[in-house]
Design an enzyme around this catalytic site. Structure first.
Site, mmCIF file in Angstrom:
data_model
loop_
_atom_site.group_PDB
_atom_site.id
_atom_site.type_symbol
_atom_site.label_atom_id
_atom_site.label_comp_id
_atom_site.label_asym_id
_atom_site.label_seq_id
_atom_site.Cartn_x
_atom_site.Cartn_y
_atom_site.Cartn_z
ATOM 1 C CE LYS A 10 -6.135 2.049 -1.794
ATOM 2 N NZ LYS A 10 -5.608 3.405 -1.541
ATOM 3 C CE1 TYR B 57 -3.144 2.951 0.486
ATOM 4 C CE2 TYR B 57 -3.634 2.153 2.691
ATOM 5 C CZ TYR B 57 -3.867 3.045 1.669
ATOM 6 O OH TYR B 57 -4.815 4.024 1.826
#
Length: 486
Positions: free
Chosen positions: A335, A305
Site C-alpha cells: 500500500k 504499508y
C-alpha cells in the site's frame, strides 16, 4: 423542521395558527431536543431503507451467481476427483466445455476441494486451466480454506494465483471505526451494514483498521474484534470483499499476535507499517521487522504499508521491496501512501511480470500512477478514503485507467475530470479533518450511527459538520453528472 411536524412527532395537540410560532421562554431547549430526536428518527429510517435495499441487491446477485455456477454431471465428477486428488482422472475428463468454477451442493469448487485436502498437483492443474482462485464459499477462498488448516505450501501457491487473478485490484476502502459517543467504546454492530454498502458500490476490499480506522488508538483486543467483525460480515453474506487486516504496531510481539489472529479469522491479507517511535535503523532492519510479522501468518499474503508522512521515515519503498522480496515468501504487494512517483516507478520496474499488487494511497494524485500500470498491463488498484462514500467515481476511474481502446489523450482527459472531483473533496478534508469528513459522510448515507472520533483526535465542530454536509451534497451531485457523461 416545521413546528407542525414537531407536534406530530411528539403526538401532542397542534396549536392554532395564531399560536404556531409562540413558545414560552423556557421551551427552546426542549424544542431543540425534540428536533434532534426527529432528525435521528429520520436517519434511522433512512439507514433501515438503505440496508434493506442492499440486502435485496445482494440476494439477487447471489441467486444469479448460483444459477451461473450450477455444475453438470461431469463437472460434479471433477469436484469429486479434486477432493481425492485424482489429477489423472480430472485430466481425462477435461475439455474446453468443462466448467472448472461450478460448485457442489455445499458451495465448494473443485479448486476449493483440492486445496483444503492439500492436493497440490490437482490445484496446479486446475489453476493452469483457468480455475478461479477468487471465488468464495461463505466468504472464504480456496487459499483461506488451506490457511485455516495450516497448509503453508498450498496457501503460497494460491496466494500468487490470487494476485494474478486480480483479487487485489480495484478499489479498497480504508474503513472508519465507530465509537460510542459518551464512552468512546468500540462499536462493531454496524459492520455488516457497512460491508453491504461497500459491496453495493463496487468496492472490492477493505483496509481495516488503518489510519482512517484510528488503529493506533485501539487496543490489541479492539483490533482483533474489528478484524473479526469484518471477516464475519463478509462470511455471513458471502460478500466479494477482500479483507486486508492492518496489524502494524510499535511492539513487534503485538504485531505478530495480530497477524496470527488475522490469519485464523480468515483475512485475505495482512499489512504492516514500520514503527513510528523507535524507527528501524536501516532498510535491512525494516525488512527484518516486517519479515518477523509476516512469518506469524505464514499462509496469508503480506502487504507492506508505506506511509512516510506518518512514520517520518526517509526509506524508499523500492529499496525496501528489493530486499524484502528475497526474504518474505508471502510478500504480495504494497500500500503506497506516498506522492513519490519516482519511487513508485522504481518499484514497478522491479516487478515486470506483475506478480505483486501495488496500491497507491493518495487519491488526489492517482492519475500520475496510471502510466506505470499501463506500461506492463498491470491491473489498477488503490486505497482511497473517499471510496467509502464516492466509490462509483473511483470504480469508473479504474475502468478508464485499464481501457486499452482509449487513446492516451482521451484516457487522461477523462481521468482528469474524475480527478477534479476527487481533489475538490480532498480540499474539504484539508479544511476540516479526514476523519471528520469520512464519519460525517457515512452517517449521512445511513451506514453508521455514531460520528464520534476517539481522543487524542478531535470531534468536528457544528460549523464544520454543516460545511462538510454542504460540500458532500455538491460532490454527490457532481458525481451523478460525471457518471452521466463519461
Amino acid at each position: 423542521l416545521q413546528i407542525s411536524h414537531v407536534h406530530a412527532y411528539i403526538q401532542i395537540p397542534r396549536p392554532s395558527s395564531a399560536q404556531a410560532h409562540v413558545f414560552p421562554s423556557n421551551k427552546p431547549l426542549f424544542l431543540e431536543k425534540v428536533i434532534k430526536m426527529s432528525h435521528n428518527q429520520a436517519n434511522m429510517r433512512k439507514r433501515k431503507t438503505n440496508v434493506e435495499k442492499m440486502d435485496e441487491k445482494l440476494s439477487k446477485d447471489n441467486a444469479e451467481k448460483r444459477q451461473k455456477t450450477i455444475p453438470s454431471e461431469i463437472d460434479m465428477k471433477v469436484i469429486k476427483y479434486a477432493a481425492k486428488g485424482m489429477t489423472k482422472d480430472i485430466k481425462a475428463l477435461f475439455s474446453s466445455s468443462l466448467s472448472l468454477n461450478g460448485v457442489d451442493s455445499s458451495g465448494y469448487t473443485a479448486l476449493m476441494r483440492a486445496a483444503e485436502n492439500n492436493h497440490i498437483e490437482a490445484v496446479e492443474f486446475l489453476l493452469s486451466k483457468g480455475a478461479d482462485p477468487t471465488i468464495r464459499n461463505q466468504g472464504k477462498t480456496a487459499r483461506i480454506l488451506a490457511a485455516l488448516k495450516g497448509l503453508t505450501s498450498m496457501a503460497k501457491i494460491l496466494m500468487k494465483a490470487e494476485v494474478k487473478s486480480g483479487l487485489f485490484s480495484g478499489m479498497f476502502a480504508p474503513t472508519m471505526t465507530e465509537f460510542e459517543e459518551k464512552t468512546q467504546d468500540l462499536l462493531v454492530q454496524n459492520t455488516p451494514a457497512y460491508a453491504k454498502h461497500l459491496v453495493s458500490t463496487d468496492v472490492r476490499g477493505v483496509f481495516a483498521p488503518g489510519t482512517s480506522g484510528e488503529s493506533m488508538t485501539l487496543s490489541e483486543d479492539e483490533r482483533r474484534k474489528s478484524t473479526e467483525a469484518w471477516c464475519n460480515a463478509r462470511d455471513d453474506k458471502n460478500l466479494p470483499l477482500a479483507i486486508i487486516a492492518q496489524v502494524g504496531c510499535e511492539s513487534i510481539s503485538a504485531a505478530c499476535a495480530l497477524a496470527a489472529h488475522a490469519e485464523k479469522a480468515g483475512a485475505d491479507a495482512v499489512a504492516c507499517m514500520i514503527p513510528t517511535f523507535f524507527k528501524p535503523a536501516s532498510v535491512e532492519h525494516a525488512v527484518q521487522f516486517c519479515a518477523k510479522v509476516a512469518s506469524a501468518a505464514p499462509c496469508t499474503p503480506f502487504f507492506f504499508y508505506q506511509f512516510p508522512v506518518i512514520t517520518n521515515s526517509t526509506m524508499k519503498a523500492s529499496d525496501w521491496f528489493r530486499k524484502a522480496k528475497e526474504v518474505i515468501p508471502t510478500l504480495s504487494g504494497l500500500k503506497f501512501t506516498s506522492t513519490d512517483i519516482i519511487d513508485y516507478g522504481y518499484l514497478c520496474e522491479q516487478d515486470p511480470k506483475n506478480e505483486y499488487a501495488f496500491l497507491p494511497g493518495y487519491e488526489p494524485s492517482y492519475t500520475a500512477f496510471v502510466p506505470y500500470h499501463n506500461a506492463t498491463g498491470r491491473r489498477f488498484g488503490a486505497v482511497a478514503l473517499q471510496c467509502n462514500f464516492l466509490n462509483p467515481i473511483f470504480s469508473k476511474f479504474c475502468k478508464i485507467a485499464e481501457d486499452d481502446k482509449l487513446s492516451n489523450h482521451e484516457k487522461f482527459k477523462q481521468l482528469e475530470k474524475l480527478q477534479g472531483l476527487i481533489r475538490s473533496v480532498a480540499n474539504v478534508l484539508g479544511r476540516t479533518t479526514a476523519l471528520g469528513v469520512l464519519k460525517t459522510a457515512m452517517a449521512k448515507l445511513g451506514v453508521v450511527k455514531s460520528t464520534e472520533i476517539r481522543l487524542p483526535n478531535r470531534n468536528m465542530a457544528k460549523e464544520e459538520v454543516k460545511l462538510i454536509n454542504t460540500e458532500l451534497d455538491v460532490a454527490f451531485k457532481k458525481q451523478k453528472e460525471l457518471l452521466g457523461t463519461l
